[in-house]
Design an enzyme around this catalytic site. Structure first.
Site, PDB file in Angstrom:
ATOM      1  N   THR A  42       0.828  -1.217   0.000  1.00 17.60           N
ATOM      2  CA  THR A  42       0.000   0.000   0.000  1.00 17.60           C
ATOM      3  C   THR A  42       0.857   1.259   0.000  1.00 17.60           C
ATOM      4  OG1 THR A  42      -1.786  -1.141   1.097  1.00 17.60           O
ATOM      5  CG2 THR A  42      -1.775   1.235   1.338  1.00 17.60           C
ATOM      6  N   SER A  88       1.587  -7.559  -0.894  1.00 15.70           N
ATOM      7  CA  SER A  88       2.489  -8.433  -0.114  1.00 15.70           C
ATOM      8  C   SER A  88       1.951  -9.853   0.061  1.00 15.70           C
ATOM      9  CB  SER A  88       2.827  -7.808   1.234  1.00 15.70           C
ATOM     10  OG  SER A  88       1.753  -7.911   2.122  1.00 15.70           O
ATOM     11  N   THR A 121       1.645  -4.334   4.290  1.00 15.69           N
ATOM     12  CA  THR A 121       1.503  -4.640   5.718  1.00 15.69           C
ATOM     13  C   THR A 121       0.907  -6.027   5.991  1.00 15.69           C
ATOM     14  OG1 THR A 121      -0.650  -3.548   5.761  1.00 15.69           O
ATOM     15  CG2 THR A 121       1.256  -2.221   6.392  1.00 15.69           C
TER      16      THR A 121
HETATM   17  N1  ASP Z   1      -2.658  -5.590   0.729  1.00 14.81           N
HETATM   18  C1  ASP Z   1      -1.621  -4.647   1.052  1.00 14.81           C
HETATM   19  C2  ASP Z   1      -0.303  -5.405   1.061  1.00 14.81           C
HETATM   20  O1  ASP Z   1      -0.044  -6.095   2.003  1.00 14.81           O
HETATM   21  C3  ASP Z   1      -1.913  -4.007   2.363  1.00 14.81           C
HETATM   22  C4  ASP Z   1      -0.906  -2.990   2.844  1.00 14.81           C
HETATM   23  O2  ASP Z   1       0.186  -2.846   2.357  1.00 14.81           O
HETATM   24  O3  ASP Z   1      -1.240  -2.268   3.819  1.00 14.81           O
HETATM   25  O4  ASP Z   1       0.445  -5.327   0.122  1.00 14.81           O
END
Ligand code: ASP
Length: 351
Positions: A42, A88, A121
């Site tokens: 993100t 991720s 995350t």
């Molecule tokens: N879906 C995203 C990821 O993990 C969520 C984030 O980065 O906050 O790439």
């Protein structure tokens, strides 16, 4: 007489040279280099202006991320490396091996002071713990990300990136194992976890808490991780292309014991996310007792610990206070060295 003169000359020379070298080491002008490894998430997300959901993660490049934080130039020289640019949830063992090999290679460069990894995350805590067990350097390795995409109102990515670089460039972070910096706080890789699907303080460390904080670039660390990490571990992943396969089985009321059998057939090891202190039904006990592969018992509850006394099956290993996803990483690495139950028990207490 000549001898005495030569001796005095030597002393004078030493006294002259030592302060010059000392100055070079503390010269505020030579900031050193931080290597930023970008993987997506993100923090590199782009979507409708102002909105926090419905964006595409892994859209901005490493250079674009860095350009949003010109203040980084005051902290360190930055080298950017794009490892991948993904959500991720699409990170793989191959990505981890690329990151760890890059870090281990670059860490040998005396110019490099530390590393920052920008990451989604969702699985940030998994990459952090994998690196905590496999990087072979005392230099700071810091992960960060964001909960809001770069195009939202008040995006949290730029501040998180700035603070992560400040930590990676600090003396305080040397030898602390892999760290995660998020919303002004510093977490140890072993305990850090995602605790919310939406708010900007979603990354935290449950009952053990943060080990430090960052305020206007100043790094304040109050605790040090107690478990073995980085240079103290026995895990050497250089030259590997993949890791052993370990699956997590989540127990719930009426969960079929057929799941246990199926997962075991398709895995080198299993982690059970049991209810409460790692418990499950009599049907699961029967199925698990028959397994010939290593089985680690964790809990679907966030806080707490599983000890040997909690175990319902003698052929299983207690995960201590590792979450199922963290236990999976340790088991994957442990299986590179041994599948022996006693050795696994020792490792789950040590790491
Ligand atoms: N879906 C995203 C990821 O993990 C969520 C984030 O980065 O906050 O790439």
């Amino acid at each position: 007489m000549k001898g005495i003169l030569a001796f005095i000359l030597c002393i004078a020379l030493v006294l002259y040279i030592v302060p010059i070298n000392a100055n070079a080491a503390t010269d505020p002008g030579s900031k050193g280099k931080i290597v930023v490894l970008a993987t997506g998430g993100t923090i590199a997300g782009v979507g409708d202006a102002g909105k926090t959901a419905g964006y595409k993660p892994g859209s901005l490049t490493a250079e674009e991320l860095l350009a949003a934080v010109p203040q980084l130039a005051d902290v360190a020289e930055i080298e950017a490396i794009q490892i991948c640019n993904v959500n991720s949830d699409d990170i793989t063992a191959e990505t981890w091996l690329t990151i760890v090999n890059t870090i281990n290679e670059k860490a040998a460069d005396p110019e490099v002071k530390g590393f920052v990894i920008t990451h989604g995350t969702d699985t940030l805590e998994e990459t952090a713990y994998f690196l905590n067990l496999t990087v072979k350097t005392d230099k700071p390795v810091v992960l960060t990300g964001s909960m809001r995409p770069s195009t939202s109102i008040s995006a949290d990515g730029p501040m998180n990136l700035y603070e992560a670089v400040c930590v990676a460039a600090s003396e305080e972070a040397v030898g602390q194992g892999v760290l995660v910096v998020f919303s002004d706080r510093i977490f140890a890789a072993r305990t850090v976890t995602k605790t919310s699907t939406y708010h900007v303080t979603a990354i935290s460390s449950g009952e053990t808490g943060a080990i430090g904080i960052v305020r206007d670039g100043e790094v304040l660390i109050y605790e040090s991780p107690a478990k073995k990490h980085t240079t103290e571990t026995e895990f050497d992943v250089s030259g590997l292309k993949d890791l052993p396969k370990v699956s997590i089985l989540y127990f719930s009321v009426d969960a079929s014991p057929k799941l246990v059998k199926y997962a075991a057939k398709n895995s080198d090891g299993l982690v059970i996310a049991g209810a409460g202190a790692g418990e499950f039904s009599k049907k699961w006990i029967k199925a698990i007792k028959k397994l010939k592969i290593p089985v680690v018992i964790s809990s679907r509850i966030d806080d707490g610990v599983i000890t040997k006394d909690n175990l319902l099956c003698k052929n299983t290993v207690a995960a201590d206070n590792l979450s199922p996803q963290k236990a999976t990483i340790l088991l994957r690495l442990a299986l590179l060295n041994s599948a022996d139950q006693e050795t696994l028990e020792k490792m789950f207490l040590e790491y």
